[in-house]
Enzyme design. Structure first.
Site, short mmCIF file in Angstrom:
data_model
loop_
_atom_site.label_atom_id
_atom_site.label_comp_id
_atom_site.label_asym_id
_atom_site.label_seq_id
_atom_site.Cartn_x
_atom_site.Cartn_y
_atom_site.Cartn_z
N HIS A 67 0.84 -1.21 0.00
CA HIS A 67 0.00 0.00 0.00
C HIS A 67 0.87 1.26 0.00
CE1 HIS A 67 -2.76 -2.95 2.18
NE2 HIS A 67 -3.47 -2.61 1.12
N GLY A 102 -2.83 -1.84 -7.44
CA GLY A 102 -1.69 -2.76 -7.51
C GLY A 102 -1.90 -3.84 -8.56
P1 AMP Z 1 -6.40 -4.02 -0.52
O1 AMP Z 1 -6.27 -3.21 0.72
O2 AMP Z 1 -5.88 -5.41 -0.38
O3 AMP Z 1 -7.77 -3.94 -1.13
O4 AMP Z 1 -5.41 -3.35 -1.58
C1 AMP Z 1 -5.51 -2.00 -1.89
C2 AMP Z 1 -4.65 -1.73 -3.09
O5 AMP Z 1 -3.30 -2.06 -2.79
C3 AMP Z 1 -5.05 -2.56 -4.31
O6 AMP Z 1 -4.94 -1.76 -5.48
C4 AMP Z 1 -4.04 -3.67 -4.30
O7 AMP Z 1 -3.78 -4.22 -5.59
C5 AMP Z 1 -2.80 -2.94 -3.78
N1 AMP Z 1 -1.87 -3.90 -3.20
C6 AMP Z 1 -2.13 -4.82 -2.24
N2 AMP Z 1 -1.03 -5.58 -2.01
C7 AMP Z 1 -0.07 -5.13 -2.83
C8 AMP Z 1 1.28 -5.50 -3.08
N3 AMP Z 1 1.88 -6.50 -2.42
N4 AMP Z 1 1.99 -4.81 -4.01
C9 AMP Z 1 1.40 -3.79 -4.70
N5 AMP Z 1 0.12 -3.40 -4.52
C10 AMP Z 1 -0.60 -4.05 -3.59
#
Ligand code: AMP
Length: 278
Positions: free
Chosen positions: A37, A146
């Site tokens: 994030h 991401g």
């Molecule tokens: P989430 O909180 O899991 O819904 O993720 C929020 C955003 O962070 C989304 O766009 C995910 O794709 C991105 N994201 C989560 N984990 C990663 C990671 N390891 N590397 C890059 N982006 C990430």
């Protein structure tokens, strides 16, 4: 950094910011923040004058009630982690976002029926519903997603195309632990030992890629056989697909931009990953 919990306050603050001609970058998250994030926030900060980070565990995108219940939540810890990186944190309650039962229905053709869409019915409609609402409240210049959630990224691009929102979608590379495991909020539910086993999925796929075999079928057979040996992992899917269409490719030699997408369950935690092949 200011914390905002209501849509009304958010619109009021953003109105002032926009009146001053400042650009806004949005990073939508479900909290339990980690370096993945943070990388999105840093990218947003480098390209916009103001960064809005949203933290909202969106019930609509969980098809499994157990998964929703166990999803890690710790706003205080999140706020400490992002202090200094973010300008505005939007952390609304569920009733703030959904005061009445949401009724949006999106049609993404085949894109939301395959892979994650097949394993998690309704998931992408839930994702599109929250993202569109955030886009409408915030009207950012750019929004950051991401590549780990690769199909989600494709859905968001399609959403913006359909709604004609003037928002640039920025894709950010996968951030990994030192053992190769893609960082994920759900990893917090795994023991150190289980995270280590989970990291082997990435190792196997990466090694298969380095073999340089052009036939996707051969690579898949090899990867499937290797992952099968990993106790206690259950594979949901492993596919080698065209980056633009998410349709399977046969020969890597003939295809242009190719990624491998994987989903697997360890313990009762479901993880996904994306590895670029070409
Ligand atoms: P989430 O909180 O899991 O819904 O993720 C929020 C955003 O962070 C989304 O766009 C995910 O794709 C991105 N994201 C989560 N984990 C990663 C990671 N390891 N590397 C890059 N982006 C990430």
């Amino acid at each position: 950094m200011i914390l905002i919990e209501t849509v009304e306050k958010l619109k009021e603050v953003l109105f002032r910011i926009k009146s001053n001609g400042k650009t806004i970058g949005l990073v939508p998250t479900m909290g339990a923040l980690h370096d993945g994030h943070i990388s999105l926030i840093k990218k947003a900060k480098s390209e916009n004058q103001v960064v809005v980070l949203s933290i909202f565990v969106n019930p609509l995108q969980f098809n499994n009630p157990n998964d929703l219940e166990k999803y890690p939540r710790d706003l205080e810890k999140d706020l400490l982690l992002i202090e200094g990186f973010t300008d505005i944190v939007f952390a609304p309650s569920e009733s703030e976002i959904y005061p009445t039962t949401p009724e949006e229905k999106y049609d993404f053709g085949e894109l939301d029926k395959i892979l994650e869409g097949a394993s998690r019915p309704g998931h992408f409609n839930g994702v599109a519903t929250i993202v569109k609402r955030l886009f409408d409240y915030i009207q950012p210049d750019r929004a950051y997603f991401g590549e780990k959630d690769f199909q989600q990224l494709a859905i968001i691009r399609e959403l913006v195309k359909q709604t004609k929102d003037d928002i640039t979608i920025v894709a950010c590379p996968v951030v990994r632990e030192s053992n190769g495991l893609a960082m994920s909020s759900r990893c917090q539910q795994l023991s150190f030992a289980k995270r280590n086993i989970a990291s082997k999925v990435h190792t196997i796929i990466n090694k298969a890629k380095e073999l340089g075999v052009p036939h996707a079928k051969k690579i898949s057979e090899h990867v499937l056989a290797e992952i099968k040996k990993l106790e206690p992992i259950t594979l949901d899917y492993f596919v080698i697909v065209d980056e633009a269409t998410l349709q399977p490719v046969d020969s890597l030699d003939d295809a242009k931009n190719v990624v491998a997408l994987v989903a697997y369950i360890i313990g009762d935690v479901r993880l996904i990953d994306m590895i670029r092949f070409k």
